[in-house]
Design a protein around this motif. Structure first.
Motif, short mmCIF file in Angstrom:
data_model
loop_
_atom_site.label_atom_id
_atom_site.label_comp_id
_atom_site.label_asym_id
_atom_site.label_seq_id
_atom_site.Cartn_x
_atom_site.Cartn_y
_atom_site.Cartn_z
N ASP A 310 0.86 -1.18 0.00
CA ASP A 310 0.00 0.00 0.00
C ASP A 310 0.90 1.23 0.00
N TYR A 311 1.30 1.63 -1.20
CA TYR A 311 2.26 2.72 -1.33
C TYR A 311 1.56 3.92 -1.95
N VAL A 312 1.60 5.03 -1.26
CA VAL A 312 0.99 6.26 -1.76
C VAL A 312 2.10 7.22 -2.14
N LEU A 313 2.17 7.56 -3.40
CA LEU A 313 3.21 8.46 -3.89
C LEU A 313 2.83 9.90 -3.58
N LYS A 314 3.70 10.58 -2.88
CA LYS A 314 3.46 11.98 -2.57
C LYS A 314 3.47 12.81 -3.86
N GLU A 315 2.66 13.85 -3.87
CA GLU A 315 2.56 14.70 -5.06
C GLU A 315 3.92 15.25 -5.46
N GLU A 316 4.70 15.66 -4.47
CA GLU A 316 6.00 16.27 -4.78
C GLU A 316 7.04 15.24 -5.22
N ASP A 317 6.74 13.95 -5.03
CA ASP A 317 7.68 12.90 -5.40
C ASP A 317 7.35 12.22 -6.73
N LYS A 318 6.31 12.66 -7.39
CA LYS A 318 5.91 12.01 -8.63
C LYS A 318 7.01 12.08 -9.67
N LEU A 319 7.16 11.00 -10.41
CA LEU A 319 8.21 10.95 -11.43
C LEU A 319 7.90 11.94 -12.54
N PRO A 320 8.91 12.59 -13.09
CA PRO A 320 8.68 13.68 -14.03
C PRO A 320 8.33 13.25 -15.44
N VAL A 321 8.47 11.97 -15.76
CA VAL A 321 8.20 11.53 -17.13
C VAL A 321 7.42 10.23 -17.12
N SER A 322 6.73 9.97 -18.22
CA SER A 322 6.07 8.70 -18.44
C SER A 322 6.68 8.09 -19.70
N LEU A 323 5.97 7.17 -20.32
CA LEU A 323 6.47 6.63 -21.59
C LEU A 323 6.44 7.68 -22.70
N ASP A 324 5.61 8.70 -22.52
CA ASP A 324 5.38 9.66 -23.60
C ASP A 324 6.19 10.94 -23.33
#
Length: 358
Positions: A310-324
């Motif tokens: 049960d891992y909740v990613l903090k808004e400030e820790d979100k990864l800056p890129v996706s596949l696109d």
């Protein structure tokens, strides 16, 4: 301009002044000429719907200055179901030469919606034209991810690939290198990403077989691992992280794609790597340098593939890129391999010269 050195991570231009587009690539030597080929990402920008624009190849005599030889495996723009359609997730072309058939054999992986599949092409010349001889196969009835192809001194060939999100496979290839024989071995079993090893890059030195591999965190870089064995099929001994001074735990913000043994040097092995997100340190700030961002990426992938976490990613820790994102701006990190006993290291160098090696 002409280059007189290799500058890892810097923008690299061809002899016409254009950015080199040979990602997930490798080098083949034909005579006294080096050919560097890989994914052509020149049109891959966020929102474009274009994953690749075929396989591009460059030629060089010195490994510094590269002449664009064009798109040797062009995209199939007319057939959306073709593995070579620009919207299909075609990755990591690898080529080997068959002495028995006198053919260049190219394998590609394609991430289809129904799973990852392989397509094989052949040509009489490194620059093509290439003809599809097998399409959308599942080698050994497995989903085949990142891979490498190896030809032994006796002409026998091997196919190292990630059995998607599971383990690494070493499979014997048929005599013409266009299929698997059915004989294989399994290695580095792991339950899920980010632990699963992908991007295998093989080389052989002084009777030992080596593999560089990366963890599984998408485009986000992670710590590499080096292992060695006495046979192609192992067993493999994990030696550790080859990037000894990398506090960011991102393999110098790169992912190794192949290892090139310089044929005219005594003991020069060059690890070729892609820096998929050149501006990652700027995007995440202080979290990059001390390895925090790498740990966040690993935790995210743990949670995606393990329903019990049960891992909740903090808004400030979100990864800056996706596949696109704009892989057309990705760079390259080429470093010489340093050996200490059996261990293989990649020391960071801002600039280095081929001529410094015997």
């Amino acid at each position: 301009m002409r280059y007189h050195s290799i500058r890892p991570g810097q923008v690299w231009l061809d002899t016409e002044g254009k950015r080199i587009q040979a990602h997930g690539g490798s080098i083949i030597t034909v005579g006294d000429t080096f050919y560097w080929y890989g994914e052509n990402k020149e049109k891959t920008k966020a929102g474009s719907g274009i994953w690749h624009w075929g396989v591009r190849c460059y030629a060089s005599k010195d490994l510094y200055n590269w002449e664009d030889k064009g798109v040797i495996i062009p995209p199939d723009v007319d057939d959306i179901d073709s593995p070579l359609h620009p919207a299909q997730y075609m990755d990591r072309p690898h080529m080997i030469f068959s002495q028995s058939t006198q053919k260049f054999v190219c394998w590609i992986k394609v991430m289809r919606q129904e799973g990852q599949k392989s397509t094989i092409l052949t040509a009489d010349h490194i620059l093509g034209p290439y003809t599809v001889v097998r399409k959308d196969i599942r080698p050994l009835n497995m989903g085949a991810g990142d891979f490498d192809l190896v030809v032994a001194q006796d002409g026998k060939a091997y196919y190292y690939f990630e059995r998607v999100h599971s383990e690494l496979i070493c499979a014997d290839l048929t005599d013409d290198y266009t299929d698997v024989t059915g004989y294989y071995s399994t290695h580095f079993p792991n339950l899920q990403p980010p632990y699963v090893r992908e991007a295998p890059a093989y080389f052989n030195r002084k009777g030992l077989h080596y593999l560089f591999t990366s963890g599984t965190t998408g485009y986000h870089p992670n710590p590499s691992q080096v292992a060695c064995a006495k046979t192609f099929h192992g067993p493999w001994e994990v030696l550790g992280d080859p990037h000894p001074d990398d506090r960011s735990r991102t393999s110098y913000n790169s992912q190794i794609t192949s290892v090139f043994k310089h044929p005219f040097k005594k003991d020069l092995y060059i690890a070729l790597a892609d820096r998929w997100i050149p501006n990652l340190p700027e995007l995440v700030g202080d979290r990059f340098a001390d390895g925090t961002q790498s740990r966040i990426a690993a935790d995210l992938y743990k949670s995606i593939f393990d329903p019990e976490i049960d891992y909740v990613l903090k808004e400030e820790d979100k990864l800056p890129v996706s596949l696109d994102f704009d892989t057309c701006h990705s760079n390259y990190v080429w470093l010489p391999v340093r050996f200490d006993g059996n261990m293989a290291y990649l020391d960071w160098k801002e600039e280095w010269n081929i001529e410094d090696y015997e």
